[in-house]
Design an enzyme around this catalytic site. Structure first.
Site, short mmCIF file in Angstrom:
data_model
loop_
_atom_site.label_atom_id
_atom_site.label_comp_id
_atom_site.label_asym_id
_atom_site.label_seq_id
_atom_site.Cartn_x
_atom_site.Cartn_y
_atom_site.Cartn_z
N ARG A 106 -3.20 -3.41 9.58
CA ARG A 106 -4.21 -3.48 8.52
C ARG A 106 -3.56 -3.45 7.14
O ARG A 106 -3.52 -4.45 6.43
CB ARG A 106 -5.20 -2.31 8.66
CG ARG A 106 -6.50 -2.48 7.83
CD ARG A 106 -6.41 -2.13 6.38
NE ARG A 106 -6.04 -0.74 6.13
CZ ARG A 106 -5.86 -0.24 4.92
NH1 ARG A 106 -5.99 -1.01 3.85
NH2 ARG A 106 -5.50 1.02 4.76
N ASP A 107 -2.99 -2.34 6.75
CA ASP A 107 -2.47 -2.19 5.40
C ASP A 107 -1.28 -3.11 5.17
O ASP A 107 -1.04 -3.56 4.06
CB ASP A 107 -2.06 -0.73 5.15
CG ASP A 107 -1.85 -0.44 3.68
OD1 ASP A 107 -2.44 -1.13 2.85
OD2 ASP A 107 -1.08 0.49 3.36
N CYS A 159 3.78 -4.71 -2.46
CA CYS A 159 3.05 -3.98 -3.49
C CYS A 159 2.51 -4.99 -4.49
O CYS A 159 3.29 -5.67 -5.16
CB CYS A 159 3.96 -2.97 -4.20
SG CYS A 159 3.13 -2.08 -5.53
#
Length: 287
Positions: free
Chosen positions: A13-14, A238
């Site tokens: 997911r992340d 990020c």
């Protein structure tokens, strides 16, 4: 059991949500099936958000339908609203998660809502989940630093953790979203948070953008944390530091914890296999 540390796998997911290549459903299923053999208790497999905002998560229901569920493993999904909650129920998620920010700037940018508005949005989800005994995990982002507001006061994180815990989240995952945390800032934050939420109900979610995730895990271990989120192969970047790593790699955390004498219960050979799959997914090779 005193030396047991759990790694909560968030790669599917992340990690995958930020990948630019559209990853086929079959590859996501293959990765999760491999992870299911590694010894995890909990794996976060997807998110029921609008495909318009996170296209990579559009097939989460298909992922949950396609995986081979291993005994003793809970398969989790992020549910930002009631529509997502209802979709997660239909898809058979074993637990769900809600996501809030400790900083107003990130909350408005990421959720188009203030912190208090986000909590109001979560309340009916938590009430509905409590009625059917469905576990709900709470994520807090920007626990030390925010790309919009700068430093996040520890008391602000503690206040939000207290609210989420009171609403019914069984565990609060504390996220260093942009990877700027240091052992000192993590320590100061945790000292405040564990005053309102039992340390056994906290998890560390530390990105490695600044190369300090392992050091931040060590600081957290010293304060009693025994659950840490990680993504296989370091999946995920990020968005506020293009080209920089995001999630800390599961296999690196597991190896570090084992060296320190902690028992993760994970099979390192299977983790290496899963890391290889994640790398192939990134490169667009056949999985």
């Amino acid at each position: 059991m005193g030396n047991a540390v759990e790694i909560y796998e968030v790669g599917p997911r992340d990690g995958l949500q930020d990948e630019t290549r559209s990853i086929p459903l079959s590859e996501k299923v293959a990765l999760i099936d491999c992870l299911s053999r590694a010894g995890f208790s909990r794996i976060e497999v997807g998110s029921f958000v609008s495909p318009k905002w996170v296209p990579q998560m559009a097939e989460t229901a298909g992922v949950l339908a396609g995986i081979s569920r291993a005994p003793g493993v809970r398969y989790a999904a992020l549910t930002p609203n009631m529509q997502g909650y209802e979709a997660a129920l239909v898809a058979g998620a074993d637990e769900i998660a809600v996501f809030a920010s400790a900083s107003e700037g990130f909350s408005r940018a990421n959720m188009n809502a203030s912190i208090s508005e986000a909590l109001e949005r979560f309340q009916p989800i938590l009430e509905a989940a409590r009625n059917i005994d469905l576990p709900v995990r709470g994520y807090i982002s920007c626990v030390t630093d925010c790309p919009f507001d700068g430093k996040t006061p520890p008391a602000q994180v503690a206040a939000l953790a207290d609210r989420l815990f009171a609403l019914g989240c069984y565990e609060i995952s504390l996220g260093d979203t942009i990877g700027r945390a240091t052992p000192d800032s993590i320590t100061k934050m945790l000292i405040k948070v564990r005053d309102v939420v039992p340390v056994g109900r906290l998890a560390g979610h530390y990105h490695d953008t600044g190369g300090r995730a392992i050091a931040n895990i060590d600081a957290s271990l010293a304060l009693g944390l025994r659950v840490f989120d990680a993504a296989i192969g370091g999946l995920g970047g990020c968005p506020y530091a293009p080209g920089a790593p995001g999630n800390v790699a599961t296999e690196a955390v597991a190896a570090h914890l084992e060296r320190l004498g902690y028992n993760t219960g994970l099979n390192m050979d299977v983790l290496r296999e899963a890391a290889g799959l994640s790398q192939a997914m990134r490169e667009g090779a056949d999985v």
